[in-house]
Design an enzyme around this catalytic site. Structure first.
Site, short mmCIF file in Angstrom:
data_model
loop_
_atom_site.label_atom_id
_atom_site.label_comp_id
_atom_site.label_asym_id
_atom_site.label_seq_id
_atom_site.Cartn_x
_atom_site.Cartn_y
_atom_site.Cartn_z
N GLY A 18 16.49 -40.40 -9.66
CA GLY A 18 16.86 -39.54 -8.61
C GLY A 18 18.17 -38.79 -8.52
O GLY A 18 18.35 -38.32 -7.49
N SER A 19 18.81 -38.34 -9.63
CA SER A 19 20.02 -37.78 -9.57
C SER A 19 19.81 -36.15 -9.12
O SER A 19 20.58 -35.62 -8.30
CB SER A 19 20.78 -37.64 -10.96
OG SER A 19 20.14 -37.09 -11.75
N ASN A 20 18.59 -35.58 -9.47
CA ASN A 20 18.42 -34.30 -9.13
C ASN A 20 17.97 -34.37 -7.61
O ASN A 20 18.39 -33.60 -6.96
CB ASN A 20 17.22 -33.63 -9.86
CG ASN A 20 17.65 -32.97 -11.08
OD1 ASN A 20 18.34 -32.05 -11.15
ND2 ASN A 20 17.33 -33.82 -12.29
N ARG A 71 -6.75 -40.06 -10.80
CA ARG A 71 -5.78 -38.99 -10.35
C ARG A 71 -6.09 -38.06 -9.14
O ARG A 71 -5.43 -37.97 -8.28
CB ARG A 71 -5.38 -38.18 -11.59
CG ARG A 71 -4.66 -37.36 -11.52
CD ARG A 71 -4.29 -36.33 -12.95
NE ARG A 71 -4.22 -37.19 -14.18
CZ ARG A 71 -3.38 -37.93 -14.47
NH1 ARG A 71 -2.01 -37.97 -13.52
NH2 ARG A 71 -3.23 -38.66 -15.64
N MET A 96 6.97 -38.31 -12.93
CA MET A 96 6.23 -38.46 -14.22
C MET A 96 4.76 -38.70 -14.06
O MET A 96 4.00 -39.53 -14.41
CB MET A 96 6.74 -39.52 -14.72
CG MET A 96 8.38 -39.51 -14.99
SD MET A 96 8.99 -38.15 -15.96
CE MET A 96 8.41 -38.42 -17.43
N LEU A 99 -0.48 -33.42 -12.55
CA LEU A 99 -1.19 -33.18 -11.16
C LEU A 99 -2.44 -32.71 -11.38
O LEU A 99 -2.79 -31.95 -12.43
CB LEU A 99 -0.05 -32.23 -10.56
CG LEU A 99 1.07 -32.67 -10.31
CD1 LEU A 99 2.08 -31.54 -9.74
CD2 LEU A 99 1.41 -33.76 -9.62
N HIS A 115 12.75 -28.94 -15.53
CA HIS A 115 12.54 -29.34 -16.86
C HIS A 115 13.70 -29.33 -17.72
O HIS A 115 14.26 -28.09 -17.77
CB HIS A 115 11.49 -28.56 -17.51
CG HIS A 115 11.02 -28.96 -18.93
ND1 HIS A 115 9.85 -30.17 -19.00
CD2 HIS A 115 11.00 -28.59 -20.04
CE1 HIS A 115 9.69 -30.43 -20.35
NE2 HIS A 115 10.46 -29.40 -21.07
N GLU A 180 21.58 -28.93 -14.41
CA GLU A 180 20.30 -29.09 -13.44
C GLU A 180 20.90 -29.41 -12.04
O GLU A 180 20.22 -28.77 -11.11
CB GLU A 180 19.51 -30.30 -13.95
CG GLU A 180 18.90 -30.20 -15.20
CD GLU A 180 17.90 -31.50 -15.80
OE1 GLU A 180 17.33 -32.14 -14.69
OE2 GLU A 180 17.91 -31.89 -16.78
C1 GRF Z 1 15.42 -34.86 -15.53
O1 GRF Z 1 16.05 -34.70 -16.80
C2 GRF Z 1 14.70 -33.67 -15.18
O2 GRF Z 1 14.94 -32.51 -15.88
C3 GRF Z 1 13.41 -34.12 -15.63
O3 GRF Z 1 13.38 -35.68 -15.31
C4 GRF Z 1 14.64 -35.84 -15.36
C5 GRF Z 1 14.82 -36.48 -13.91
O4 GRF Z 1 16.05 -37.12 -13.63
N1 GRF Z 1 12.16 -33.50 -15.01
P1 GRF Z 1 16.60 -37.73 -12.36
O5 GRF Z 1 15.57 -38.48 -11.78
O6 GRF Z 1 16.57 -36.27 -11.40
O7 GRF Z 1 18.10 -38.08 -12.36
#
Ligand code: GRF
Length: 208
Positions: A18-20, A71, A96, A99, A115, A180
């Site tokens: 969850g860093s994004n 699904r 992950m 959909l 991505h 990102e």
């Molecule tokens: C990131 O590399 C993003 O580009 C991909 O999954 C990863 C998620 O990382 N879709 P985080 O959970 O946001 O740290």
């Protein structure tokens, strides 16, 4: 005093660290942000990102995708959770899951993904190793609308980083991840502010 503009209600869908997600939450706290994070949802009940979101005071929900009748049934449950929270936009951030078509259709033009490659190159997994092996001098990340085609929707924003001679997939991933965290909040803000227009495979309006 002028009333603050209403912020759009966003759900972030995660499966892992969850860093994004954290970057999207942090950016949402700026006064001028066009969105608020109204929910963080995960298909992995012990995803580390859920704890980070809860600590930040964001409502969280999770539903293990295993044993849910497939699904389509799982996605229908997720959709009803999102609707129950009055969600208007969805940001996939390391979610992950493939959909189902009804889920994608329900959020058409209102769901973004990030991505870790410069799409349309390197859809799917192992993007860093594949970019290095292909001899790319630039790699990067892409925010795009989600359509039925995996990593194939209209591109909103991209950032590039150099590939260094001594890069490993891990060092390249670190450099891309920093981009990102800058790129995704800006793209989501533009969407929620109503600035983006989809024209075929192109997206117009990102630059202010
Ligand atoms: C990131 O590399 C993003 O580009 C991909 O999954 C990863 C998620 O990382 N879709 P985080 O959970 O946001 O740290």
């Amino acid at each position: 005093m002028a009333e603050a503009a209403r912020k759009a209600r966003v759900a972030i869908l995660i499966s892992g660290r969850g860093s994004n997600m954290a970057a999207l939450i942090a950016a949402s706290r700026a006064d001028r942000s066009a969105y608020e994070v109204a929910l963080v949802f995960s298909n992995v009940p012990d995803a580390p990102g859920l704890g980070i979101a809860a600590d930040a005071g964001i409502p969280i929900a999770s539903l293990d995708h295993r044993g849910r009748g497939g699904r389509a049934a799982f996605d229908a449950e997720v959709l009803s959770i999102l609707r129950g929270h009055g969600i208007e936009y969805v940001a996939l951030a390391g979610y992950m899951r493939l959909l189902s078509e009804p889920f994608v259709t329900a959020w058409e033009g209102r769901m973004l993904n990030i991505h870790p490659s410069l799409l349309p190159s390197f859809t799917g997994l192992d993007t860093y190793a594949r970019a290095i092996a292909a001899g790319c001098r630039l790699a990067g990340c892409t925010v795009h609308f989600v359509t039925g085609e995996l990593d194939g929707g209209p591109i909103v924003a991209q950032a590039a980083v150099p590939v260094r001679d001594d890069d490993t997939p891990a060092t390249l991933a670190d450099r891309i991840l920093a981009e990102e965290h800058r790129l995704y909040p800006a793209a989501l803000d533009a969407l929620c502010a109503g600035r983006l227009r989809i024209a075929g495979q192109r997206v117009l309006g990102l630059a202010r």
